[in-house]
Structures are given as structure tokens and as C-alpha cells.
Design an enzyme around this catalytic site. Structure first.
Site, PDB file in Angstrom:
ATOM      1  N   CYS B 162       0.809  -1.227   0.000  1.00 53.45           N
ATOM      2  CA  CYS B 162       0.000   0.000   0.000  1.00 53.45           C
ATOM      3  C   CYS B 162       0.836   1.268   0.000  1.00 53.45           C
ATOM      4  O   CYS B 162       0.286   2.367  -0.032  1.00 53.45           O
ATOM      5  CB  CYS B 162      -0.934  -0.010   1.198  1.00 53.45           C
ATOM      6  SG  CYS B 162      -1.846  -1.542   1.291  1.00 53.45           S
ATOM      7  N   HIS B 294      -2.974   8.081   5.862  1.00 50.95           N
ATOM      8  CA  HIS B 294      -3.135   6.735   5.313  1.00 50.95           C
ATOM      9  C   HIS B 294      -4.576   6.300   5.592  1.00 50.95           C
ATOM     10  O   HIS B 294      -5.234   5.788   4.705  1.00 50.95           O
ATOM     11  CB  HIS B 294      -2.108   5.801   5.934  1.00 50.95           C
ATOM     12  CG  HIS B 294      -2.087   4.452   5.301  1.00 50.95           C
ATOM     13  ND1 HIS B 294      -1.934   4.274   3.948  1.00 50.95           N
ATOM     14  CD2 HIS B 294      -2.232   3.196   5.817  1.00 50.95           C
ATOM     15  CE1 HIS B 294      -1.976   2.969   3.663  1.00 50.95           C
ATOM     16  NE2 HIS B 294      -2.173   2.302   4.777  1.00 50.95           N
ATOM     17  N   GLU B 305      -1.833   5.626  13.548  1.00 47.55           N
ATOM     18  CA  GLU B 305      -1.444   6.794  12.759  1.00 47.55           C
ATOM     19  C   GLU B 305      -1.661   8.078  13.570  1.00 47.55           C
ATOM     20  O   GLU B 305      -0.833   9.001  13.530  1.00 47.55           O
ATOM     21  CB  GLU B 305      -2.250   6.842  11.454  1.00 47.55           C
ATOM     22  CG  GLU B 305      -1.827   7.984  10.533  1.00 47.55           C
ATOM     23  CD  GLU B 305      -2.415   7.874   9.134  1.00 47.55           C
ATOM     24  OE1 GLU B 305      -3.357   7.087   8.931  1.00 47.55           O
ATOM     25  OE2 GLU B 305      -1.916   8.587   8.233  1.00 47.55           O
ATOM     26  N   LYS B 326      -9.507   8.150   1.572  1.00 54.21           N
ATOM     27  CA  LYS B 326      -9.921   6.768   1.281  1.00 54.21           C
ATOM     28  C   LYS B 326     -11.416   6.599   1.554  1.00 54.21           C
ATOM     29  O   LYS B 326     -12.055   5.698   1.005  1.00 54.21           O
ATOM     30  CB  LYS B 326      -9.119   5.770   2.112  1.00 54.21           C
ATOM     31  CG  LYS B 326      -7.681   5.586   1.618  1.00 54.21           C
ATOM     32  CD  LYS B 326      -6.971   4.456   2.353  1.00 54.21           C
ATOM     33  CE  LYS B 326      -5.563   4.232   1.807  1.00 54.21           C
ATOM     34  NZ  LYS B 326      -4.603   5.262   2.250  1.00 54.21           N
ATOM     35  N   HIS B 331      -9.561   2.260  -0.872  1.00 54.34           N
ATOM     36  CA  HIS B 331      -8.130   1.992  -0.728  1.00 54.34           C
ATOM     37  C   HIS B 331      -7.638   1.275  -1.979  1.00 54.34           C
ATOM     38  O   HIS B 331      -7.879   0.089  -2.170  1.00 54.34           O
ATOM     39  CB  HIS B 331      -7.875   1.144   0.515  1.00 54.34           C
ATOM     40  CG  HIS B 331      -6.412   1.012   0.853  1.00 54.34           C
ATOM     41  ND1 HIS B 331      -5.405   1.495   0.041  1.00 54.34           N
ATOM     42  CD2 HIS B 331      -5.794   0.452   1.914  1.00 54.34           C
ATOM     43  CE1 HIS B 331      -4.232   1.236   0.597  1.00 54.34           C
ATOM     44  NE2 HIS B 331      -4.434   0.605   1.736  1.00 54.34           N
ATOM     45  N   PHE B 390       1.352  -2.839   4.490  1.00 52.93           N
ATOM     46  CA  PHE B 390       1.567  -4.182   5.038  1.00 52.93           C
ATOM     47  C   PHE B 390       3.053  -4.505   4.872  1.00 52.93           C
ATOM     48  O   PHE B 390       3.669  -4.170   3.850  1.00 52.93           O
ATOM     49  CB  PHE B 390       0.763  -5.216   4.233  1.00 52.93           C
ATOM     50  CG  PHE B 390      -0.634  -5.437   4.753  1.00 52.93           C
ATOM     51  CD1 PHE B 390      -1.138  -4.739   5.831  1.00 52.93           C
ATOM     52  CD2 PHE B 390      -1.446  -6.381   4.144  1.00 52.93           C
ATOM     53  CE1 PHE B 390      -2.425  -4.966   6.302  1.00 52.93           C
ATOM     54  CE2 PHE B 390      -2.744  -6.618   4.603  1.00 52.93           C
ATOM     55  CZ  PHE B 390      -3.228  -5.915   5.682  1.00 52.93           C
TER      56      PHE B 390
END
Lengths: 91, 401
Positions: B162, B294, B305, B326, B331, B390
Site C-alpha cells: 500500500c 493513510h 497513525e 480513502k 483503498h 503491510f
């Protein structure tokens, strides 16, 4: 009680502990299972019993199921198997 | 060191299929998440996503081209055409050799893989189409961009799940800044809506059943998106000399690895990348007006975050606007950073901060100003955009108006 035994076996395998060390009261948090391990555990249970476990760790208001102890897992599986029978008979 | 400006912008995404359409969607704060239309939903628990709509491949590609182009390549090629056209650059006069092409992608041509293997395993076919391999390879979108525009300089695809697009654009920025190349065509592309992929994501138990609600207490996970955003980065002196329209300046990037867990995010790793970006851009925390987060909408990401932003920005964290777009475009994994840079540039140029849509319930663990639901009129001078992948691969970028 084969569900008990099977769930115990699956949890023991996932946690890499002897099944004899597990009790219904054992907390999953004591077994050093990370979130990804629980996800894998749920997958193993779904495969074993051919059920869908609505486990959703991201859901803050969890509409799904949360597991604290081994007994919670067994109870959830019992419930889901019973529900599946009901749904099948109804359907 | 050269300064690096953005002189070309292209987007084909759930926000819309060009700058103007995307600006309308963002300004309205209208979430493009809805029931999936491009794939059958039988057997799926996850029935929502953010798809690219009104995209007719045959309007953009000939019958000869199409068999070679997975959807992730199609989206990238159309976005790249927009960016190159806007930049006004011609690459075949020698500039192509001094231009890098660096595209981020998380997984590549999954629809091609899914279709081909379904033929073999399920339909009993004994062969697949001869273009299966060149169509599915993760670098194919980038390859087609170089071929279409005569880009003969350094070219490669970056895969870091990502964070792929932010890593790609960060490296492109560094190459232009260092003078290795004069320009770069860079961004990200992704298209993952196949039955098999969604099953995979469902199995990981991170998918929201209904919609994506970043930072909201009732958030229930992520929602997949698809799309591509591609930019032209250019040496500022060069762009000024030719009188090019400058859409923004790319001023820094910071990267780090958690080196800890394959799926769980780390506060320290995220904070480290944000700090590295500030240092790279020569920014003080107080200089930053807006962070495009994110913000995946998972329990783990959003709280982590938030903590990372507090750790880096201190008292200024409370004054920053932070939103996760998002919630609007889903996403899109390896394209996410590029689509989020597109959203950030639009906000910067149009004088507004795009909101976090679908926000309904404050969470004590997420206590920043997330610009909930309503677009805010504001002049962003300096913005950052976070991507935390990830595997623990973090890439944070910074732009200035």
C-alpha cells in the site's frame, strides 16, 4: 463433546502448546496469539466445521464475535453450528 | 540539488476520470464507495468498493492493443496520457532518455491471472492466452507508458504493497532532484476487483461490510478501490525556463521500515517516516497545514497513525487538518499514494481541504481534526501524504503549493 475437543486441538495447534495445558477458562491473550494468529485460528475453525464465523477485529462496535477465552470460542462454534442447522431446516 | 515541480497531472479513479471530475467529487466530499458493479457478487460477503466508472476501454485503445492490457495498465495509460499532455513535454526529441518512468503497483494484473487460471483449473482448458504473462506482470503498466511516450530513460515498477506509489514518486523525486534525470513520469496504478482477490481480503478480516469510516469510532475496516494517478515531475529550472504551468512543488519524502510485523502497523515506524520527510523537505512541524492520512478505516491503522502524528507534531498536531480521502475513493493499494497526491493537489489548487467522509462517531483514540464530512475552504501551503504498507513499509511525501 467433539466440538470441545476439536476446538481445543485447533487452538493448541495454533498456539503451539500442549492441548492438556488448555482449559475453557484459558484466555487467548495468555497464549501469545497475535491478531493475525487469531485470524488463522478462525480460518481453521471455519474449515473444520464448515461454518462462517463473523469475526471482525476492525469493527469497533463489533457486530461480529469476539473471543476472550477458549470457552468463548467453543460457545461461538456451538452457536454457529446450531444456527446453521436451523437455517438449513428453515431453508 | 534541483528543486522538483509537478507539471503534469492525470487521474482515472473513483473520484472521476480527469482533474475536473475528481475536483467536483472531492469538493462535494461525496463518497464513491458503493455496491460493486463490475464483478458478480454471489458468494462474497464484501459487496462494496470504489470502482472506476464510465471507463470504456475501447474508447481509449485499439482492438490490437486491448488484448495486451490488463485493466491496471489501461487505467495507468489513460492517466499518463493526461499527465503528459498537460506537461506539454515531448519525449522523442531526446528528453525521453533523460526522463525516468517509475510507477507503483501493489499486485499487478490480477484480473488477467484470475481469468487465465480459472480457464485452466475450473473450465478444464488446456491453454491460456499467449499474452497472459506480459499482460499480468506487475511492471506492464509502466512498460506500456514508456512505449507509448518514447521514454527511454530509467524505468521500473516499485512494489511495497500500500506504499508502492509513494515509494515510486519518492524515488522519482530523488532522481530529478539529484539531476540523474530531468523529468519523471511517476505515480501508481491498481485494479484488484476479482472474486479471488476479494475472497483473499475477506479472509484477512479487515474489510468493512458497508463503507469506510476512517477515524470514526464505529469504523469497521477498509474498502477496496481501484484507479491510477500519474504525474510529470520536472526540474524546476527547466519548467520555469519553458514557461510550463507549475501545479505544485514536490519538496520531500521520508521512508522507513517497521521490521516487525507483516500486517500490524507500528507507531514508531510511521513516526520515523514522517520525521524523515519533514527533515528531507526542510520543514518544521508548524509549517504543515494538512496531512492526507493513510487512514484505512481499520481499528489498528487509524489509532496508530493518530499516535504517530501526535508524536511527531506535538502541540501542532491539534492545529493540523488531517483527512483520509480513502473514505471517498477507497483503498487502491499500490495506487493509493498517487490518488491521494492527486486529491491533495486538487485541494491545494482549488482552495479547500477534502474531508473524511462517513465520519459519524468521535473516537477517544483518534482525537485530531479529521475535517469530518464537510469540505473546508482553506489555503493549503504545505501538505504531507502518508502511506503505511503491510510489511511495515512507510513512505511519506510532502508538497508545497
Amino acid at each position: 463433546m467433539s466440538v470441545d475437543t476439536d476446538v481445543m486441538d485447533i487452538v493448541a495447534k495454533q498456539a503451539k502448546v500442549d492441548v492438556g495445558a488448555l482449559k475453557r477458562e484459558t484466555h487467548l491473550s495468555e497464549l501469545d496469539l497475535q491478531s493475525i494468529d487469531i485470524v488463522e485460528l478462525v480460518f481453521a475453525i471455519e474449515e473444520k466445521f464448515d461454518i462462517e464465523v463473523p469475526y471482525a477485529p476492525s469493527d469497533q462496535n463489533t457486530a461480529g464475535i469476539s473471543f476472550e477465552t477458549v470457552g468463548d470460542v467453543i460457545a461461538a462454534v456451538d452457536g454457529l453450528i446450531a444456527k446453521q442447522h436451523t437455517d438449513k431446516n428453515a431453508g | 540539488m534541483n528543486r522538483v515541480v509537478i507539471t503534469g497531472f492525470g487521474v482515472v479513479s473513483p473520484l472521476g476520470n480527469n482533474y475536473e471530475e475528481a475536483a467536483v467529487t472531492l469538493r462535494a466530499g461525496r463518497s464513491a464507495i458503493g455496491q460493486l458493479k463490475n464483478i458478480p457478487l454471489d458468494g462474497l460477503l464484501t459487496k462494496v468498493g470504489a470502482e472506476v466508472r464510465n471507463f470504456d476501454p475501447s474508447a481509449h485503445f485499439s482492438d490490437k492493443q486491448l488484448p495486451l492490457l490488463d485493466r491496471c495498465s489501461q487505467l495507468a495509460l489513460v492517466a499518463a496520457r493526461q499527465a503528459v499532455a498537460q506537461s506539454g513535454l515531448k519525449f522523442r526529441d531526446g528528453l525521453g532518455a533523460r526522463t525516468a518512468t517509475i510507477i507503483g503497483s501493489g499486485v499487478g494484473g490480477l484480473a488477467t491471472l484470475d481469468d487465465s487460471f480459472h480457464r485452466l483449473y475450473a473450465e478444464g482448458s488446456r491453454r491460456v492466452h499467449p499474452f497472459t504473462v506480459p499482460k499480468m506482470m506487475i511492471s506492464a503498466p509502466m512498460s506500456h507508458i514508456t512505449i507509448e511516450h518514447g521514454l527511454t530513460g530509467p524505468s521500473f515498477t516499485v512494489a511495497s504493497a500500500c506504499a508502492s506509489a509513494n515509494h515510486a514518486m519518492g524515488v522519482a523525486f530523488q532522481m530529478v532532484r539529484a539531476g540523474v534525470v530531468e523529468a519523471a513520469v511517476t505515480g501508481g496504478t491498481e485494479s484488484v476487483f476479482t472474486y479471488g482477490t476479494i475472497k483473499g481480503w475477506e479472509a484477512l478480516r479487515v474489510m468493512a461490510p458497508e463503507t469506510c469510516r476512517p477515524f470514526s469510532r464505529n469504523r469497521a475496516g477498509m474498502v477496496l478501490g481501484e484507479g491510477s494517478a500519474i504525474f510529470v515531475f520536472e526540474n524546476r529550472e527547466r519548467a520555469l525556463a519553458r514557461g510550463a504551468e507549475i501545479l505544485g512543488e514536490f519538496i520531500g519524502c521520508g521512508m522507513s521500515s517497521d521490521a516487525s510485523d507483516i500486517v500490524l502497523p507500528s507507531m514508531a515506524g510511521a513516526a520515523s517516516a514522517i520525521r524523515a520527510c519533514l527533515a528531507d523537505a526542510g520543514l518544521a512541524p508548524e509549517d504543515v497545514d494538512y496531512i492526507n492520512a493513510h487512514g484505512t478505516g481499520t481499528a489498528a491503522n487509524d489509532a496508530t497513525e493518530t499516535k504517530a502524528i501526535h508524536a511527531v507534531f506535538g502541540a501542532h498536531a491539534g492545529k493540523l487538518a488531517v483527512s483520509s480521502t480513502k473514505s471517498i475513493h477507497g483503498h487502491s493499494l499500490g495506487a493509493a499514494g498517487a490518488i491521494e497526491l492527486a486529491a491533495t493537489i486538487i485541494g491545494m489548487r482549488e482552495g479547500f481541504i477534502p474531508p473524511t467522509a462517513n465520519y459519524t462517531e468521535p473516537d477517544p483514540e483518534c482525537d485530531l481534526d479529521y475535517v469530518p464530512n464537510e469540505t473546508r475552504a482553506a489555503q493549503i501551503e504545505v501538505a504531507m501524504s502518508n502511506s503505511f504498507a503491510f510489511g511495515g513499509h512507510n513512505a511519506v511525501i510532502a508538497v508545497r503549493r
